[in-house]
Design a protein around this motif. Sequence first.
Motif, short mmCIF file in Angstrom:
data_model
loop_
_atom_site.label_atom_id
_atom_site.label_comp_id
_atom_site.label_asym_id
_atom_site.label_seq_id
_atom_site.Cartn_x
_atom_site.Cartn_y
_atom_site.Cartn_z
N ARG A 120 0.83 -1.23 0.00
CA ARG A 120 0.00 0.00 0.00
C ARG A 120 0.86 1.27 0.00
O ARG A 120 0.43 2.31 -0.48
N CYS A 121 2.09 1.16 0.51
CA CYS A 121 2.97 2.34 0.54
C CYS A 121 3.65 2.54 -0.81
O CYS A 121 3.86 3.68 -1.25
N VAL A 122 3.97 1.43 -1.47
CA VAL A 122 4.63 1.52 -2.80
C VAL A 122 3.75 2.32 -3.76
O VAL A 122 4.23 3.15 -4.53
N LYS A 123 2.43 2.12 -3.64
CA LYS A 123 1.49 2.82 -4.53
C LYS A 123 1.52 4.33 -4.33
O LYS A 123 1.04 5.07 -5.16
N PHE A 134 4.87 10.68 4.13
CA PHE A 134 4.11 9.58 4.74
C PHE A 134 3.85 9.94 6.20
O PHE A 134 4.78 10.01 7.00
N ASN A 135 2.59 10.18 6.52
CA ASN A 135 2.17 10.42 7.90
C ASN A 135 1.81 9.04 8.47
O ASN A 135 0.74 8.52 8.23
N ARG A 136 2.76 8.42 9.18
CA ARG A 136 2.81 6.98 9.47
C ARG A 136 3.17 6.26 8.17
O ARG A 136 3.07 6.85 7.09
N SER A 137 3.55 4.99 8.30
CA SER A 137 4.14 4.32 7.14
C SER A 137 4.26 2.83 7.39
O SER A 137 3.72 2.31 8.36
N TYR A 138 5.05 2.17 6.53
CA TYR A 138 5.33 0.74 6.74
C TYR A 138 6.07 0.49 8.05
O TYR A 138 6.15 -0.65 8.51
#
Length: 301
Positions: A120-123, A134-138
């Motif tokens: 979901r982060c790669v997208k 990124f406000n929070r992340s993997y």
Amino acid sequence: MKLSKVLSISHDIAKPYLVDGRKKFRLKDYDPADTANFTSADKPRAKEALTIGIDALAELQDMLYAQDRWSVLLIFQAMDAAGKDGAIKHVMSGVNPQGCQVYSFKAPTSEDLDHDFLWRCVKCLPERGRIGIFNRSYYEETLVVRVHKQILENQKLPPSLITKNIWDDRFEDIRNFEKYLTRNGVIIRKFFLNVSREEQKKRFMERLDHPEKNWKFSAADVKERGYWDDYMDAYQDMIRNTSTPDCPWYVVPADNKWYTRIVIAAAIIEALGSLDLHYPKVNAAMREELRLAREKLVGEE
Ligand code: ATP
Ligand code: MG
């Protein structure tokens, strides 16, 4: 103030909070209430410093966009009420919204859970020329998921892959992923807003006491606070294992919001300043094209 001067001041402001993996990181060495050589009486001076920083960021981001080669990924992690949202809002306030993308990562959806944890982060990674936030992340995958083991159990992973090494495996995967991005022109900087337990309580109380802040209050946040020590252990281990010279963490003092913002702005300025950004050069053929366009415009009725 000239950009070169802002760059050198930014370096000095951000340096004490840089964790790049060269020496062993201990969270207790970092004071959440630190304001370096600013006292609270210096707040007006601090405000002025932030304004200068915001202007410099706007200038650098304009070149980043025009050059269209590098992209910048800024990752923010913190306990609740540490001031992530306010810091992002203030520090990025001068940046052209077209060159900046902010994503907030909440608990994963069922679609997210049908994929690997980075999916979901790669997208949401920033395009070249852009700043992605990124406000929070993997990194939540090594924080909230580590503190609450039942979240891991609900991730639909094949049971044989849930071993005692899972956190080290995730750190390794994250380091490799970030190295891959670095090699593709993504500059990564990571910020842990280091708020103290006492200051968090004060901010929660303010949310309860002021009707206009009630909307920010969440009983779940108070419950999460009960796991404070587990979270601090998880943050320390995460920072130890994922700080590298190319993709460092900044452990930013977060008990004084005005100071937090100065440090974050300085670290981002330093990152952009390291890229040798410049506007694309105009070659002879393009200069000729510009000359002809001017001639045409001047010649219009
Ligand atoms: P704010 O409270 O300031 O609006 P926030 O980032 O705390 O911002 P919330 O909606 O309150 O947003 O919380 C998001 C929640 O999602 C956090 O508790 C976080 O731990 C959780 N979360 C984020 N990523 C994951 C993940 N991968 N797995 C499980 N929970 C996650
Ligand atoms: Mg929250």
